[in-house]
Motif scaffolding. Structure first.
Motif, PDB file in Angstrom:
ATOM      1  N   ASN A  39     -26.070  30.466 -40.253  1.00 17.35           N
ATOM      2  CA  ASN A  39     -25.794  29.004 -40.599  1.00 17.35           C
ATOM      3  C   ASN A  39     -25.013  28.630 -41.999  1.00 17.35           C
ATOM      4  N   HIS A  41     -21.975  25.665 -43.681  1.00 16.40           N
ATOM      5  CA  HIS A  41     -21.339  24.298 -43.487  1.00 16.40           C
ATOM      6  C   HIS A  41     -19.782  24.575 -43.952  1.00 16.40           C
ATOM      7  N   CYS A  94     -18.016  25.382 -34.951  1.00 18.99           N
ATOM      8  CA  CYS A  94     -18.874  24.016 -35.260  1.00 18.99           C
ATOM      9  C   CYS A  94     -20.055  24.062 -34.528  1.00 18.99           C
ATOM     10  N   ASP A 125     -26.263  18.533 -51.403  1.00 20.32           N
ATOM     11  CA  ASP A 125     -25.963  17.879 -49.994  1.00 20.32           C
ATOM     12  C   ASP A 125     -25.432  16.769 -50.166  1.00 20.32           C
ATOM     13  N   HIS A 136     -21.082  28.441 -47.794  1.00 28.14           N
ATOM     14  CA  HIS A 136     -20.138  27.338 -47.380  1.00 28.14           C
ATOM     15  C   HIS A 136     -18.754  27.785 -47.071  1.00 28.14           C
ATOM     16  N   PRO A 156     -21.629  21.343 -39.977  1.00 29.97           N
ATOM     17  CA  PRO A 156     -22.555  22.619 -39.631  1.00 29.97           C
ATOM     18  C   PRO A 156     -21.867  23.658 -38.991  1.00 29.97           C
TER      19      PRO A 156
END
Length: 194
Positions: A39, A41, A94, A125, A136, A156
């Motif tokens: 995971n 972003h 995504c 954040d 990221h 995400p």
């Protein structure tokens, strides 16, 4: 004689196409595999033509003339690994936000070509997206728009690093320049520098 030469060329083309198709299939163990999904972003930078993404910390210069096109990303400190991730190929999609993800949950392939510096004046954040230890991807805008909606700004993602037997140097994504390009989507290959 001409028919034999044509037959040999045709056979070579078929064998080459079959090899490239096999190499691009991430399901063949030991040949071309993807790492585990993780995971992170993603955001975007550089404008709709990605001109603002040229150059970068990896030193690839003009990403268009080098063959990378817009399939590029700047990596956060956690992913950049002091530059050792330059040229690495990643698959992203995504996830977990139907409001901001492109319908159908398509995935994209990008090459790491830049560093996304931390912004310690912002919380991780809320604007400090590339602050450690956050994983990221700051994508060229055209690539971001393939997985997320413009108005989202940040989405995400699930990502995995794509590995191959050739991985020991810079890689880049390239759309094949052949008549068989409809068969292949993208492939990572070793960029040989002299």
């Amino acid at each position: 004689m001409a028919a034999t030469a044509f037959g040999i060329r045709f056979l070579w083309l078929v064998v080459t196409a079959a090899f490239l198709f096999t190499v691009t299939n991430a399901k063949i163990p030991g040949v071309y595999t993807g790492g585990p999904w993780q995971n992170a972003h993603a955001t975007f930078y550089g404008g709709s033509d990605a001109s603002g993404t040229m150059g970068g910390a990896c030193g690839y210069g003009n990403l268009y003339s080098q063959g990378y096109g817009v399939n590029t990303a700047a990596l956060s400190t956690a992913l950049f690994n002091n530059g050792f991730s330059c040229g690495a190929c990643f698959e992203l999609k995504c996830t977990d936000d139907p409001r901001w993800c492109v319908p159908g949950n398509p995935s994209i392939l990008v090459t790491a070509t830049n560093f996304c510096p931390p912004n310690f004046a912002q919380p991780s954040d809320d604007g400090g997206w590339c602050n450690p230890p956050r994983e990221h991807f700051d994508l060229a805008m055209p690539m971001f728009l393939k997985i997320g909606l413009y108005r989202a700004g940040i989405v995400p993602v699930s990502y995995r690093r794509l590995l191959s037997l050739l991985e020991n140097g810079p890689f880049r994504l390239q759309e094949p320049r052949t008549s068989l390009s409809s068969v292949f989507v993208f492939f990572c290959y070793r960029q040989i520098k002299y």
